[in-house]
Scaffold this motif. Sequence first.
Motif, PDB file in Angstrom:
ATOM      1  N   GLU A 233      -4.677  39.490  -1.624  1.00 55.23           N
ATOM      2  CA  GLU A 233      -4.107  37.977  -2.468  1.00 55.23           C
ATOM      3  C   GLU A 233      -4.966  36.930  -1.907  1.00 55.23           C
ATOM      4  O   GLU A 233      -5.526  36.728  -0.950  1.00 55.23           O
ATOM      5  CB  GLU A 233      -2.611  37.830  -1.968  1.00 55.23           C
ATOM      6  CG  GLU A 233      -1.929  36.553  -2.586  1.00 55.23           C
ATOM      7  CD  GLU A 233      -0.591  36.727  -2.157  1.00 55.23           C
ATOM      8  OE1 GLU A 233      -0.069  35.347  -2.244  1.00 55.23           O
ATOM      9  OE2 GLU A 233       0.006  37.741  -2.422  1.00 55.23           O
ATOM     10  N   GLU A 234      -5.442  36.022  -2.958  1.00 57.08           N
ATOM     11  CA  GLU A 234      -6.044  34.994  -2.851  1.00 57.08           C
ATOM     12  C   GLU A 234      -5.707  33.906  -1.634  1.00 57.08           C
ATOM     13  O   GLU A 234      -4.566  33.738  -1.733  1.00 57.08           O
ATOM     14  CB  GLU A 234      -6.269  34.215  -4.243  1.00 57.08           C
ATOM     15  CG  GLU A 234      -7.188  33.199  -4.328  1.00 57.08           C
ATOM     16  CD  GLU A 234      -7.492  32.750  -5.669  1.00 57.08           C
ATOM     17  OE1 GLU A 234      -8.325  31.923  -5.670  1.00 57.08           O
ATOM     18  OE2 GLU A 234      -6.544  33.136  -6.503  1.00 57.08           O
ATOM     19  N   ILE A 235      -6.530  33.530  -0.912  1.00 57.08           N
ATOM     20  CA  ILE A 235      -6.228  32.676   0.340  1.00 57.08           C
ATOM     21  C   ILE A 235      -5.823  31.334  -0.352  1.00 57.08           C
ATOM     22  O   ILE A 235      -4.773  30.828   0.053  1.00 57.08           O
ATOM     23  CB  ILE A 235      -7.337  32.466   1.237  1.00 57.08           C
ATOM     24  CG1 ILE A 235      -7.681  33.906   1.739  1.00 57.08           C
ATOM     25  CG2 ILE A 235      -7.065  31.618   2.270  1.00 57.08           C
ATOM     26  CD1 ILE A 235      -9.023  33.814   2.560  1.00 57.08           C
ATOM     27  N   PRO A 263      -7.569  44.213  -5.094  1.00 57.81           N
ATOM     28  CA  PRO A 263      -9.086  43.954  -4.707  1.00 57.81           C
ATOM     29  C   PRO A 263     -10.061  43.314  -5.859  1.00 57.81           C
ATOM     30  O   PRO A 263     -11.139  43.155  -5.526  1.00 57.81           O
ATOM     31  CB  PRO A 263      -9.305  45.480  -4.496  1.00 57.81           C
ATOM     32  CG  PRO A 263      -8.448  46.324  -5.276  1.00 57.81           C
ATOM     33  CD  PRO A 263      -7.264  45.475  -5.788  1.00 57.81           C
ATOM     34  N   ILE A 264      -9.553  43.292  -7.088  1.00 58.75           N
ATOM     35  CA  ILE A 264     -10.515  42.497  -8.032  1.00 58.75           C
ATOM     36  C   ILE A 264     -10.041  41.319  -8.505  1.00 58.75           C
ATOM     37  O   ILE A 264     -10.545  40.539  -9.273  1.00 58.75           O
ATOM     38  CB  ILE A 264     -10.515  43.649  -9.259  1.00 58.75           C
ATOM     39  CG1 ILE A 264     -12.152  43.361  -9.958  1.00 58.75           C
ATOM     40  CG2 ILE A 264      -9.466  43.349 -10.252  1.00 58.75           C
ATOM     41  CD1 ILE A 264     -12.745  44.593 -10.763  1.00 58.75           C
ATOM     42  N   GLN A 265      -8.944  40.658  -7.751  1.00 61.80           N
ATOM     43  CA  GLN A 265      -8.381  39.457  -7.937  1.00 61.80           C
ATOM     44  C   GLN A 265      -7.991  39.146  -9.479  1.00 61.80           C
ATOM     45  O   GLN A 265      -8.596  38.169 -10.147  1.00 61.80           O
ATOM     46  CB  GLN A 265      -9.549  38.481  -7.707  1.00 61.80           C
ATOM     47  CG  GLN A 265      -9.822  38.537  -6.089  1.00 61.80           C
ATOM     48  CD  GLN A 265      -8.510  37.980  -5.138  1.00 61.80           C
ATOM     49  OE1 GLN A 265      -8.164  36.975  -5.214  1.00 61.80           O
ATOM     50  NE2 GLN A 265      -8.176  38.951  -4.432  1.00 61.80           N
ATOM     51  N   LEU A 266      -7.050  39.708  -9.963  1.00 65.40           N
ATOM     52  CA  LEU A 266      -6.433  39.685 -11.294  1.00 65.40           C
ATOM     53  C   LEU A 266      -5.738  38.260 -11.220  1.00 65.40           C
ATOM     54  O   LEU A 266      -4.975  38.085 -10.210  1.00 65.40           O
ATOM     55  CB  LEU A 266      -5.456  40.613 -11.470  1.00 65.40           C
ATOM     56  CG  LEU A 266      -4.840  40.733 -12.880  1.00 65.40           C
ATOM     57  CD1 LEU A 266      -5.674  41.046 -13.871  1.00 65.40           C
ATOM     58  CD2 LEU A 266      -3.394  41.528 -12.815  1.00 65.40           C
ATOM     59  N   ALA A 290       0.822  43.213  -7.469  1.00 63.34           N
ATOM     60  CA  ALA A 290      -0.421  43.477  -7.870  1.00 63.34           C
ATOM     61  C   ALA A 290      -1.251  43.737  -6.464  1.00 63.34           C
ATOM     62  O   ALA A 290      -2.313  43.951  -6.424  1.00 63.34           O
ATOM     63  CB  ALA A 290      -1.198  42.279  -8.412  1.00 63.34           C
ATOM     64  N   SER A 291      -0.324  42.927  -5.360  1.00 63.59           N
ATOM     65  CA  SER A 291      -1.075  42.934  -3.992  1.00 63.59           C
ATOM     66  C   SER A 291      -0.952  44.155  -3.340  1.00 63.59           C
ATOM     67  O   SER A 291      -1.191  44.219  -2.259  1.00 63.59           O
ATOM     68  CB  SER A 291      -0.724  41.709  -3.103  1.00 63.59           C
ATOM     69  OG  SER A 291       0.862  41.750  -3.098  1.00 63.59           O
ATOM     70  N   PRO A 293      -1.693  47.839  -2.402  1.00 62.68           N
ATOM     71  CA  PRO A 293      -2.763  48.884  -2.553  1.00 62.68           C
ATOM     72  C   PRO A 293      -2.603  49.917  -3.661  1.00 62.68           C
ATOM     73  O   PRO A 293      -3.403  49.988  -4.579  1.00 62.68           O
ATOM     74  CB  PRO A 293      -2.798  49.279  -1.380  1.00 62.68           C
ATOM     75  CG  PRO A 293      -2.471  48.286  -0.273  1.00 62.68           C
ATOM     76  CD  PRO A 293      -1.140  47.965  -1.038  1.00 62.68           C
ATOM     77  N   SER A 294      -1.446  50.125  -3.803  1.00 65.10           N
ATOM     78  CA  SER A 294      -1.029  51.444  -4.853  1.00 65.10           C
ATOM     79  C   SER A 294      -1.338  50.832  -6.282  1.00 65.10           C
ATOM     80  O   SER A 294      -1.593  51.472  -7.221  1.00 65.10           O
ATOM     81  CB  SER A 294       0.428  52.063  -4.652  1.00 65.10           C
ATOM     82  OG  SER A 294       1.249  50.907  -4.546  1.00 65.10           O
ATOM     83  N   VAL A 295      -0.976  49.543  -6.443  1.00 68.76           N
ATOM     84  CA  VAL A 295      -0.944  48.715  -7.879  1.00 68.76           C
ATOM     85  C   VAL A 295      -2.202  48.167  -8.010  1.00 68.76           C
ATOM     86  O   VAL A 295      -2.935  48.420  -9.022  1.00 68.76           O
ATOM     87  CB  VAL A 295       0.149  47.866  -7.935  1.00 68.76           C
ATOM     88  CG1 VAL A 295       0.297  47.157  -9.194  1.00 68.76           C
ATOM     89  CG2 VAL A 295       1.605  48.600  -7.978  1.00 68.76           C
ATOM     90  N   GLY A 296      -2.770  47.620  -7.008  1.00 70.69           N
ATOM     91  CA  GLY A 296      -4.144  46.830  -7.003  1.00 70.69           C
ATOM     92  C   GLY A 296      -5.107  47.370  -7.355  1.00 70.69           C
ATOM     93  O   GLY A 296      -5.826  47.149  -8.229  1.00 70.69           O
ATOM     94  N   PHE A 297      -5.352  48.754  -6.686  1.00 73.33           N
ATOM     95  CA  PHE A 297      -6.426  49.615  -7.208  1.00 73.33           C
ATOM     96  C   PHE A 297      -6.356  50.093  -8.506  1.00 73.33           C
ATOM     97  O   PHE A 297      -7.432  50.462  -9.321  1.00 73.33           O
ATOM     98  CB  PHE A 297      -6.264  50.699  -6.128  1.00 73.33           C
ATOM     99  CG  PHE A 297      -7.091  50.410  -4.977  1.00 73.33           C
ATOM    100  CD1 PHE A 297      -8.422  49.945  -4.614  1.00 73.33           C
ATOM    101  CD2 PHE A 297      -6.526  50.808  -3.497  1.00 73.33           C
ATOM    102  CE1 PHE A 297      -9.053  49.486  -3.438  1.00 73.33           C
ATOM    103  CE2 PHE A 297      -6.961  50.402  -2.274  1.00 73.33           C
ATOM    104  CZ  PHE A 297      -8.437  49.762  -2.363  1.00 73.33           C
ATOM    105  N   ARG A 298      -5.263  50.445  -9.014  1.00 69.76           N
ATOM    106  CA  ARG A 298      -4.951  50.799 -10.324  1.00 69.76           C
ATOM    107  C   ARG A 298      -5.442  49.686 -11.456  1.00 69.76           C
ATOM    108  O   ARG A 298      -5.970  49.953 -12.244  1.00 69.76           O
ATOM    109  CB  ARG A 298      -3.484  51.483 -10.793  1.00 69.76           C
ATOM    110  CG  ARG A 298      -2.892  52.662 -10.109  1.00 69.76           C
ATOM    111  CD  ARG A 298      -1.758  53.011 -10.619  1.00 69.76           C
ATOM    112  NE  ARG A 298      -1.955  53.404 -12.082  1.00 69.76           N
ATOM    113  CZ  ARG A 298      -0.894  53.396 -12.996  1.00 69.76           C
ATOM    114  NH1 ARG A 298       0.148  52.840 -12.726  1.00 69.76           N
ATOM    115  NH2 ARG A 298      -1.369  53.850 -14.309  1.00 69.76           N
ATOM    116  N   ILE A 299      -5.084  48.507 -11.008  1.00 67.98           N
ATOM    117  CA  ILE A 299      -5.386  47.404 -11.842  1.00 67.98           C
ATOM    118  C   ILE A 299      -6.908  47.137 -11.828  1.00 67.98           C
ATOM    119  O   ILE A 299      -7.444  47.215 -12.938  1.00 67.98           O
ATOM    120  CB  ILE A 299      -4.847  46.091 -11.257  1.00 67.98           C
ATOM    121  CG1 ILE A 299      -3.217  46.130 -11.389  1.00 67.98           C
ATOM    122  CG2 ILE A 299      -5.548  44.710 -12.115  1.00 67.98           C
ATOM    123  CD1 ILE A 299      -2.497  44.804 -10.707  1.00 67.98           C
ATOM    124  N   ALA A 300      -7.668  47.390 -10.743  1.00 71.35           N
ATOM    125  CA  ALA A 300      -8.873  47.129 -10.723  1.00 71.35           C
ATOM    126  C   ALA A 300      -9.644  48.314 -11.576  1.00 71.35           C
ATOM    127  O   ALA A 300     -10.789  48.142 -12.097  1.00 71.35           O
ATOM    128  CB  ALA A 300      -9.456  47.427  -9.151  1.00 71.35           C
TER     129      ALA A 300
END
Length: 346
Positions: A233-235, A263-266, A290-291, A293-300
Motif C-alpha cells: 500500500e502506498e505510503i 505490488p504493482i501499485q494499482l 488490493a493490498s 498478497p492473494s489479490v495483489g499478485f493477481r492484479i499485478a
Amino acid sequence: VKDTAARRRLNKRTANAAKKVHANGTKGLGVGAKNKDAVKNVQVHLRAAGYDPKHTGGVFDERTEGMVKQFQRKKKLPVTGRVDGRTWNALEKSRIESKGPASPAQRIGEHSGAVKTTERLLKKLGFNPGKVDGVYTKATQRAVDRFRRAHKRKGIGKGVTAATLKAIKKASRGGITTTQLVKTMPGLSRSRAKTLLPHLNKAMREFGINTKKRQAAFLAQLGHESVSLRYFEEIASGAAYEGRLDLGNTQPGDGKRYKGRGPIQLTGRANYRSAGKALGLPLEAKPKMASRPSVGFRIAGWFWKTRGLNALADQGRFDDITRRINGGTNGAADRRARWAIAKRVL
C-alpha cells in the motif's frame, strides 16, 4: 491405430456389422454382440476417441455401452448405446491410440485424453492451443512449438514426445523458490518471502509468466514498485490523486480511497473497476482488498498480461515494459539493476 490394409478391411467388416438389422429389429452392435472382431475394433476406436471401455477383448458389456452413449452424446447422435452405421462413421475417425501419454509421440490427428491433458497444460502456461478438446490439430502443434522456443528446446514441428510432455508438466508446476525470491528482492526477509511465495507463484502460473525471461522482468518491476515486496500500500495518503479524471477519480475522497495498492501499485477508481471486473472481485467497492498478497499478485499478473508485457519480456525489451507500467522511465536505473539480479538468480 495404424492405417494398414488389414485395418481397412477390418473397418469395412465393422461398418457392415454396424449397418446390420437383426431379427428383433435392433441395428448394429450392442450388449451381447457375437461379432468379437468388430466389437474389439469398436473398443479400440472408443479408447482412441478418449472414451475408455477399460478393455478391448471383444466383449460388448455395459462399460462399452456406457462409453458408446457418452460418445453419442458428444457427437449429438441418438443415444442408444448401440453402434449403428452413423455412430461407426463418427467413431472410425478416431484413429490413433497410445499405450502411454506420449508413446508413441502425440501428433496431428490424434484424439485422446492424453492430448486433452497436454492442451490443458499448454493453455495454463499461456501457449494457447485453441479448443481444449483432445484433438491434436495444427493449432496444438503451434502451441507446442511456441513452448519449445520459449524454453529453448529442440524438435520444432515434431509431436509431443515423452521428454516434451515431461517438460510441459514441470513448467506447469514450476515457479520460483523461497531462496530465489529472497535473492531477487534485496532486504526481503525469508519469513516474509515464505508467506508471499505461494500467492506469487499462483499468479505467475495464472497469467502465463512462466519462463525465466518473463519471471525475471516481472520480479524486477514488482520489486521496484513495492520496494522488494515490503509495501503493498502506498505510503502517501493518496490525496494527490484527488480529482484526477484520467484515473477515474470522480467522487470526493477517491484519491485516498483508490491510492496505490498491491505490488504493482494499482491506482485510481477506473483501474480498480477494470481489475475487479476482470478478476471477478469487488475491488471498486472494497479497494483495500488490493493490498492482500492473494489479490495483489493477481492484479499485478492481470496488468502484466493485458498490457502485453510477456511478449516484451520474451524480446528483452525491458525499458519498454517500464514505460508501459510507469508511463515514463521513472526509477529506470533501479529497475534495470533488479532485472540484472533476477536474471542471474533465475
